[in-house]
Design a protein around this motif. Structure first.
Motif, PDB file in Angstrom:
ATOM      1  N   GLU A  47      58.430 -11.389  98.288  1.00  0.00           N
ATOM      2  CA  GLU A  47      59.616 -12.120  97.833  1.00  0.00           C
ATOM      3  C   GLU A  47      59.197 -13.372  97.060  1.00  0.00           C
ATOM      4  O   GLU A  47      59.740 -13.672  95.990  1.00  0.00           O
ATOM      5  N   ARG A  48      58.203 -14.097  97.588  1.00  0.00           N
ATOM      6  CA  ARG A  48      57.706 -15.289  96.900  1.00  0.00           C
ATOM      7  C   ARG A  48      57.187 -14.929  95.516  1.00  0.00           C
ATOM      8  O   ARG A  48      57.442 -15.628  94.531  1.00  0.00           O
ATOM      9  N   GLU A  49      56.457 -13.819  95.432  1.00  0.00           N
ATOM     10  CA  GLU A  49      55.910 -13.392  94.149  1.00  0.00           C
ATOM     11  C   GLU A  49      57.018 -13.076  93.141  1.00  0.00           C
ATOM     12  O   GLU A  49      56.894 -13.383  91.957  1.00  0.00           O
ATOM     13  N   TYR A  59      59.810 -14.548  92.900  1.00  0.00           N
ATOM     14  CA  TYR A  59      60.255 -15.843  92.387  1.00  0.00           C
ATOM     15  C   TYR A  59      59.237 -16.424  91.408  1.00  0.00           C
ATOM     16  O   TYR A  59      59.608 -16.928  90.349  1.00  0.00           O
ATOM     17  N   THR A  60      57.963 -16.358  91.740  1.00  0.00           N
ATOM     18  CA  THR A  60      56.959 -16.911  90.831  1.00  0.00           C
ATOM     19  C   THR A  60      56.860 -16.093  89.546  1.00  0.00           C
ATOM     20  O   THR A  60      56.466 -16.634  88.513  1.00  0.00           O
ATOM     21  N   TRP A  85      47.254 -21.002 100.323  1.00  0.00           N
ATOM     22  CA  TRP A  85      48.147 -21.398  99.233  1.00  0.00           C
ATOM     23  C   TRP A  85      47.382 -21.682  97.954  1.00  0.00           C
ATOM     24  O   TRP A  85      47.872 -21.375  96.863  1.00  0.00           O
TER      25      TRP A  85
END
Length: 104
Positions: A32-34, A36-37, A82
């Motif tokens: 999910e984070r990817e 967004y990025t 991170w």
């Protein structure tokens, strides 16, 4: 069903089941984070922000360290994870939008 507390687990098999479930959840969150990025190169190009924005990188890392400390997670481990994610994202962004722009 909530996971049992680690100190109540009596076998490695049961412990591994819990770890595997957590890993699945972590992978889903990282995916999910990817997503967004993946949106960042278009927005950065539109706003004139460089793929590598050192102030933002440091802000993200400081925030992660604070959250890790609050959760009892090794801050060096959190920072290393991170940093790897950030560097991977920046490299991908630089291939798309180049290295020019402001430190946004």
């Amino acid at each position: 069903m909530p996971r049992p507390s680690p100190d109540t687990i009596e076998s490695m098999a049961d412990l591994r089941v819990c770890i595997d479930k957590i890993d699945s959840e972590l992978v889903a969150l990282l995916a999910e984070r990817e997503r967004y990025t993946d949106r960042a190169p278009d927005l950065k190009a539109r706003e004139g922000i460089a793929a590598r924005a050192p102030r933002r990188v440091e802000a993200v890392l400081a925030n992660v360290e604070d959250k890790a400390r609050a959760e009892g997670l090794d801050t060096e481990l959190a920072r290393a994870i991170w940093t790897l994610m950030i560097e991977t994202v920046i490299a991908r962004e630089e291939r798309v939008i180049g290295k020019e722009g402001i430190d946004g």
